[in-house]
Design an enzyme around this catalytic site. Structure first.
Site, short mmCIF file in Angstrom:
data_model
loop_
_atom_site.label_atom_id
_atom_site.label_comp_id
_atom_site.label_asym_id
_atom_site.label_seq_id
_atom_site.Cartn_x
_atom_site.Cartn_y
_atom_site.Cartn_z
N HIS A 9 -1.53 10.10 2.82
CA HIS A 9 -1.67 11.44 3.01
C HIS A 9 -3.25 11.92 3.02
O HIS A 9 -4.23 11.12 2.50
CB HIS A 9 -1.07 12.24 1.80
CG HIS A 9 -1.57 11.59 0.58
ND1 HIS A 9 -3.00 12.14 -0.06
CD2 HIS A 9 -1.20 10.63 -0.28
CE1 HIS A 9 -3.05 11.46 -1.19
NE2 HIS A 9 -2.14 10.77 -1.22
N HIS A 142 1.28 6.65 0.45
CA HIS A 142 0.26 6.59 -0.40
C HIS A 142 -0.70 5.38 -0.50
O HIS A 142 -0.15 4.30 0.17
CB HIS A 142 0.87 6.90 -1.94
CG HIS A 142 1.84 8.16 -1.96
ND1 HIS A 142 1.31 9.25 -2.42
CD2 HIS A 142 3.01 8.15 -1.65
CE1 HIS A 142 2.33 10.10 -2.35
NE2 HIS A 142 3.36 9.50 -1.84
O1 LIG Z 1 -5.41 4.66 -6.85
C1 LIG Z 1 -5.14 5.96 -6.83
O2 LIG Z 1 -6.16 6.85 -6.92
C2 LIG Z 1 -3.82 6.64 -6.58
O3 LIG Z 1 -2.90 5.63 -6.65
C3 LIG Z 1 -4.26 7.02 -5.05
O4 LIG Z 1 -2.80 7.88 -4.94
P1 LIG Z 1 -2.53 8.48 -3.50
O5 LIG Z 1 -2.53 7.52 -2.47
O6 LIG Z 1 -1.06 9.28 -3.66
O7 LIG Z 1 -3.63 9.52 -3.66
#
Ligand SMILES: O=C(O)[C@H](O)COP(=O)(O)O
Length: 201
Positions: A9, A142
Site C-alpha cells: 500500500h 503489506h
Molecule cells: O515493519 C513495518 O513497519 C510494518 O510491518 C509495515 O506494515 P505496512 O506494510 O502495513 O505499512
C-alpha cells in the site's frame, strides 16, 4: 499462467508515525501515499490485469481502489493478504521492538515473545492466495506479506530475508507457476517485465 503483482500500500498515516497495526480501520493513505498509488496504477497501464485483490486493511484497500478504478475492476478482498498478525506489537511503535543496532524489521526470537504470527503461517496463506488465480492479478498488501512471499520462492527463512525492504506502493512481480521472481519492490514496470508477461500470456 499466473502472474502475481504484489503491491505494498501507499504511505499511510501510521507509517509516518512509525506505528504498527494489523487493525482493519484506524489507518489511511496520506496525500503522498495516494500519489504513490496513482504512480503504481500508471505503471501498470497496458497490462491485461484480470483482477485486483486486497488485504482487508484500510490502507491496502484504498490503494487497491485507486488501481482497480483505472482497469474498471471491483476490488476483491482476500483475508489471506492481511498484515502479519502483530500480536503484542500491534498499536505500538515499531522502534520499541527493533534491534537497537539496526532499524529494520522485527526479526528473530522477539517475534515469539510478541506472539506475532509464525512466518511459515504468513508464507502459506499469502502464497495460497497468489496460486489460486489464473492470469495477471494485482494483490495489494503489506510489507511483511510481500517479504514472506519472496522468501518462500527463494526458500529463505524470516531472518535470512531481513535485507528485503519493500517500499510503499512498490511492485513485486512473481511468475507463480514456475516460482520465478521477476522484480522485488520496483517502482517502475520495466520493458523487460512487460515483454516477459506478454510472452507468458
Ligand atoms: O515493519 C513495518 O513497519 C510494518 O510491518 C509495515 O506494515 P505496512 O506494510 O502495513 O505499512
Amino acid at each position: 499462467m499466473k502472474i502475481a503483482i504484489l503491491i505494498r500500500h501507499g504511505e499511510s498515516d501510521i507509517n509516518v508515525k512509525g506505528i504498527l497495526s494489523d487493525s482493519i480501520d484506524g489507518n489511511s493513505l496520506t496525500e503522498r501515499g495516494i500519489r504513490q498509488a496513482e504512480h503504481a496504477r500508471d505503471q501498470l497501464t497496458g497490462l491485461e490485469i484480470k483482477n485486483v485483490y486486497s488485504s482487508p486493511i484500510n490502507r491496502a484497500r484504498e490503494t487497491a481502489e485507486i488501481i482497480a478504478s483505472s482497469f474498471g475492476k471491483e476490488v476483491v478482498i482476500d483475508d489471506r493478504l492481511r498484515e502479519i498478525g502483530l500480536g503484542k506489537a500491534s498499536g505500538r511503535r515499531a522502534s520499541d521492538f527493533r534491534d537497537e543496532l539496526y532499524t529494520g524489521h522485527i526479526s528473530g526470537s522477539i517475534r515469539k515473545e510478541l506472539e506475532m504470527e509464525e512466518w511459515t503461517s504468513l508464507q502459506t496463506r499469502v502464497v495460497e492466495a497468489l496460486a489460486a488465480r489464473e492470469g495477471i492479478n494485482v494483490y495489494t498488501t503489506h510489507s511483511d506479506p510481500i517479504r514472506a512471499a519472496i522468501s518462500y520462492f527463494l526458500e529463505l527463512g524470516e531472518p535470512e530475508s531481513y535485507g528485503i525492504s519493500i517500499k510503499n506502493a512498490s511492485m513485486t512481480f512473481i511468475d507463480v507457476e514456475i516460482g520465478r521472481i521477476l522484480s522485488i519492490g520496483s517502482i517502475i514496470v520495466s520493458d523487460e517485465i512487460k515483454k516477459y508477461v506478454s510472452r507468458r500470456h
